[in-house]
Design a protein around this motif. Sequence first.
Motif, PDB file in Angstrom:
ATOM      1  N   LEU A   1       0.722  -1.130  -0.027  1.00  0.00           N
ATOM      2  CA  LEU A   1       0.165   0.207   0.016  1.00  0.00           C
ATOM      3  C   LEU A   1       0.887   1.124   0.024  1.00  0.00           C
ATOM      4  CD1 LEU A   1      -2.880  -0.963   2.458  1.00  0.00           C
ATOM      5  CD2 LEU A   1      -3.066  -0.600  -0.061  1.00  0.00           C
ATOM      6  N   ALA A   2       2.273   1.219   0.969  1.00  0.00           N
ATOM      7  CA  ALA A   2       2.886   2.572   0.565  1.00  0.00           C
ATOM      8  C   ALA A   2       3.328   2.543  -0.634  1.00  0.00           C
ATOM      9  CB  ALA A   2       3.907   2.192   1.776  1.00  0.00           C
ATOM     10  N   GLU A   3       4.019   1.621  -1.303  1.00  0.00           N
ATOM     11  CA  GLU A   3       4.468   1.916  -2.799  1.00  0.00           C
ATOM     12  C   GLU A   3       3.590   2.317  -3.832  1.00  0.00           C
ATOM     13  OE1 GLU A   3       7.428   2.161  -3.330  1.00  0.00           O
ATOM     14  OE2 GLU A   3       8.280   1.427  -1.157  1.00  0.00           O
ATOM     15  N   LEU A   4       2.187   1.711  -3.633  1.00  0.00           N
ATOM     16  CA  LEU A   4       1.274   1.988  -4.692  1.00  0.00           C
ATOM     17  C   LEU A   4       0.694   3.698  -4.282  1.00  0.00           C
ATOM     18  CD1 LEU A   4      -1.105  -1.169  -4.594  1.00  0.00           C
ATOM     19  CD2 LEU A   4       0.185  -0.300  -6.454  1.00  0.00           C
ATOM     20  N   GLU A   5       0.686   3.997  -3.208  1.00  0.00           N
ATOM     21  CA  GLU A   5       0.376   5.237  -2.703  1.00  0.00           C
ATOM     22  C   GLU A   5       1.559   6.327  -3.252  1.00  0.00           C
ATOM     23  OE1 GLU A   5      -2.030   6.676  -1.979  1.00  0.00           O
ATOM     24  OE2 GLU A   5      -3.271   5.419  -0.778  1.00  0.00           O
ATOM     25  N   ILE A   6       2.695   5.884  -3.196  1.00  0.00           N
ATOM     26  CA  ILE A   6       3.632   6.663  -3.930  1.00  0.00           C
ATOM     27  C   ILE A   6       3.561   6.635  -5.474  1.00  0.00           C
ATOM     28  CG2 ILE A   6       6.355   6.521  -4.500  1.00  0.00           C
ATOM     29  CD1 ILE A   6       6.755   5.319  -1.860  1.00  0.00           C
ATOM     30  N   ARG A   7       3.343   5.449  -5.943  1.00  0.00           N
ATOM     31  CA  ARG A   7       3.056   5.568  -7.636  1.00  0.00           C
ATOM     32  C   ARG A   7       1.886   6.453  -7.993  1.00  0.00           C
ATOM     33  NH1 ARG A   7       4.656   1.522 -10.900  1.00  0.00           N
ATOM     34  NH2 ARG A   7       3.991   1.587 -13.296  1.00  0.00           N
ATOM     35  N   ALA A   8       0.680   6.158  -7.251  1.00  0.00           N
ATOM     36  CA  ALA A   8      -0.271   7.048  -7.634  1.00  0.00           C
ATOM     37  C   ALA A   8      -0.090   8.553  -7.265  1.00  0.00           C
ATOM     38  CB  ALA A   8      -1.550   6.694  -6.561  1.00  0.00           C
ATOM     39  N   THR A   9       0.447   8.983  -6.281  1.00  0.00           N
ATOM     40  CA  THR A   9       1.053  10.398  -6.116  1.00  0.00           C
ATOM     41  C   THR A   9       1.771  10.945  -7.505  1.00  0.00           C
ATOM     42  OG1 THR A   9       0.943  10.196  -3.878  1.00  0.00           O
ATOM     43  CG2 THR A   9       2.310  12.156  -4.726  1.00  0.00           C
ATOM     44  N   LYS A  10       2.745   9.971  -7.841  1.00  0.00           N
ATOM     45  CA  LYS A  10       3.740  10.416  -9.018  1.00  0.00           C
ATOM     46  C   LYS A  10       2.527  10.611 -10.422  1.00  0.00           C
ATOM     47  CE  LYS A  10       7.967   8.351  -7.461  1.00  0.00           C
ATOM     48  NZ  LYS A  10       8.969   7.240  -7.583  1.00  0.00           N
ATOM     49  N   LEU A  11       1.929   9.426 -10.404  1.00  0.00           N
ATOM     50  CA  LEU A  11       0.784   9.553 -11.674  1.00  0.00           C
ATOM     51  C   LEU A  11      -0.174  10.963 -11.427  1.00  0.00           C
ATOM     52  CD1 LEU A  11      -0.060   5.706 -11.935  1.00  0.00           C
ATOM     53  CD2 LEU A  11       0.964   7.111 -13.516  1.00  0.00           C
ATOM     54  N   ARG A  12      -0.695  11.027 -10.329  1.00  0.00           N
ATOM     55  CA  ARG A  12      -1.452  12.427 -10.202  1.00  0.00           C
ATOM     56  C   ARG A  12      -0.764  13.500 -10.940  1.00  0.00           C
ATOM     57  NH1 ARG A  12      -2.363  10.504  -4.939  1.00  0.00           N
ATOM     58  NH2 ARG A  12      -4.437   8.874  -5.132  1.00  0.00           N
TER      59      ARG A  12
ATOM     60  N   VAL B   1      -0.103  13.397 -14.657  1.00  0.00           N
ATOM     61  CA  VAL B   1      -1.609  13.612 -15.199  1.00  0.00           C
ATOM     62  C   VAL B   1      -1.705  14.964 -15.360  1.00  0.00           C
ATOM     63  CG1 VAL B   1      -4.107  13.197 -15.043  1.00  0.00           C
ATOM     64  CG2 VAL B   1      -2.344  11.162 -14.957  1.00  0.00           C
ATOM     65  N   ALA B   2      -1.631  15.658 -14.252  1.00  0.00           N
ATOM     66  CA  ALA B   2      -1.843  17.304 -14.361  1.00  0.00           C
ATOM     67  C   ALA B   2      -0.954  17.847 -15.124  1.00  0.00           C
ATOM     68  CB  ALA B   2      -1.665  17.656 -12.771  1.00  0.00           C
ATOM     69  N   ALA B   3       0.081  17.395 -15.476  1.00  0.00           N
ATOM     70  CA  ALA B   3       1.147  18.015 -16.302  1.00  0.00           C
ATOM     71  C   ALA B   3       0.654  17.658 -17.828  1.00  0.00           C
ATOM     72  CB  ALA B   3       2.611  17.422 -16.037  1.00  0.00           C
ATOM     73  N   ASP B   4       0.343  16.429 -17.785  1.00  0.00           N
ATOM     74  CA  ASP B   4      -0.471  16.007 -19.337  1.00  0.00           C
ATOM     75  C   ASP B   4      -1.491  17.234 -19.588  1.00  0.00           C
ATOM     76  OD1 ASP B   4       1.427  14.075 -19.299  1.00  0.00           O
ATOM     77  OD2 ASP B   4      -0.065  12.516 -18.914  1.00  0.00           O
ATOM     78  N   ARG B   5      -2.390  17.460 -18.791  1.00  0.00           N
ATOM     79  CA  ARG B   5      -3.604  18.296 -18.914  1.00  0.00           C
ATOM     80  C   ARG B   5      -3.179  19.504 -19.415  1.00  0.00           C
ATOM     81  NH1 ARG B   5      -5.824  16.316 -13.896  1.00  0.00           N
ATOM     82  NH2 ARG B   5      -7.265  14.637 -14.436  1.00  0.00           N
TER      83      ARG B   5
ATOM     84  N   THR C   1      -0.572   8.376 -25.116  1.00  0.00           N
ATOM     85  CA  THR C   1       0.537   8.515 -24.031  1.00  0.00           C
ATOM     86  C   THR C   1      -0.434   8.918 -22.785  1.00  0.00           C
ATOM     87  OG1 THR C   1       2.467   8.821 -24.893  1.00  0.00           O
ATOM     88  CG2 THR C   1       2.656   9.086 -22.757  1.00  0.00           C
ATOM     89  N   THR C   2      -0.935  10.099 -22.595  1.00  0.00           N
ATOM     90  CA  THR C   2      -1.746  10.851 -21.563  1.00  0.00           C
ATOM     91  C   THR C   2      -2.938   9.997 -21.337  1.00  0.00           C
ATOM     92  OG1 THR C   2      -3.076  12.358 -23.097  1.00  0.00           O
ATOM     93  CG2 THR C   2      -1.101  13.078 -22.550  1.00  0.00           C
ATOM     94  N   ASP C   3      -3.660   9.541 -22.233  1.00  0.00           N
ATOM     95  CA  ASP C   3      -5.012   8.478 -21.797  1.00  0.00           C
ATOM     96  C   ASP C   3      -4.296   7.354 -20.973  1.00  0.00           C
ATOM     97  OD1 ASP C   3      -6.480  10.502 -23.011  1.00  0.00           O
ATOM     98  OD2 ASP C   3      -7.168   9.338 -24.993  1.00  0.00           O
ATOM     99  N   ARG C   4      -3.343   6.749 -21.606  1.00  0.00           N
ATOM    100  CA  ARG C   4      -2.750   5.681 -20.859  1.00  0.00           C
ATOM    101  C   ARG C   4      -2.540   5.965 -19.431  1.00  0.00           C
ATOM    102  NH1 ARG C   4       2.472   2.416 -23.253  1.00  0.00           N
ATOM    103  NH2 ARG C   4       3.237   4.315 -22.539  1.00  0.00           N
ATOM    104  N   ARG C   5      -1.745   6.884 -19.334  1.00  0.00           N
ATOM    105  CA  ARG C   5      -1.270   7.365 -17.921  1.00  0.00           C
ATOM    106  C   ARG C   5      -2.727   7.633 -17.217  1.00  0.00           C
ATOM    107  NH1 ARG C   5       3.873   9.827 -18.555  1.00  0.00           N
ATOM    108  NH2 ARG C   5       3.052  11.573 -19.605  1.00  0.00           N
ATOM    109  N   ALA C   6      -3.416   8.367 -17.696  1.00  0.00           N
ATOM    110  CA  ALA C   6      -4.728   8.591 -17.037  1.00  0.00           C
ATOM    111  C   ALA C   6      -5.344   7.333 -16.317  1.00  0.00           C
ATOM    112  CB  ALA C   6      -5.572   9.377 -17.739  1.00  0.00           C
TER     113      ALA C   6
END
Length: 206
Positions: free
Chosen positions: A121-132, A135-139, A161-166
């Motif tokens: 859960l700790a590592e997945l939260e890190i991944r989700a934070t990076k992805l957010r 995704v914001a930069a992609d927008r 690329t952006t759709d896949r990341r989202a």
Amino acid sequence: MAAAKLTTLGIAVLELLHEKPMHPYEMAQLMRERHVDTRVKLKAGSLYHTVERLLGNGFIEVVDTQRDGRRPERTVYGMTDAGRDAFVERARHLLGNVAEEYPEYLSGLAVIDDLGRETTLAELEIRATKLRSLVAADRVVLDRLADEGTPEIFWLDWRYTTDRRAFELEWTERLIDGLRSGRIPFKEDHELELVTGKENDERKTS
């Protein structure tokens, strides 16, 4: 370099030379501006090496040399007929073929139960934070492209690329929720459930 062996960087070079002849420095600038590095590993050394390979295989040719003040002379390359044929053959393969790909994330997902609940859960939260953040930069980039009126046909690769990341962010958030709520139980949860069930059965029969 056979057509089927054209690398993605080689394709990117020939893609630019469809527009006009240019020197490698200009190629590198355009690739950065167009975010080609989201689909191709772009390094100065590898770009020049790719240009040399394309030249050696007759896919491009020297069409001019330019000198800007005291800067080193720059060689301008254009695409040959052989390069155009190789480009079309390889591009058709890339577009129509479903290639086997092996994302590292899949290997990480396969060992979740071995890592255990807390670490996973700790590592997945890190991944989700990076992805957010991504995704914001992609927008921002997508909004800029739309505002500039750049035809979408020229940035379909970026859209993909952006759709896949989202999608990955949404999927990862669902996974976190499933693991945290117990909807997707770890092996230890199964074992605890079995032990608890056995104890309850023993109490009922005693």
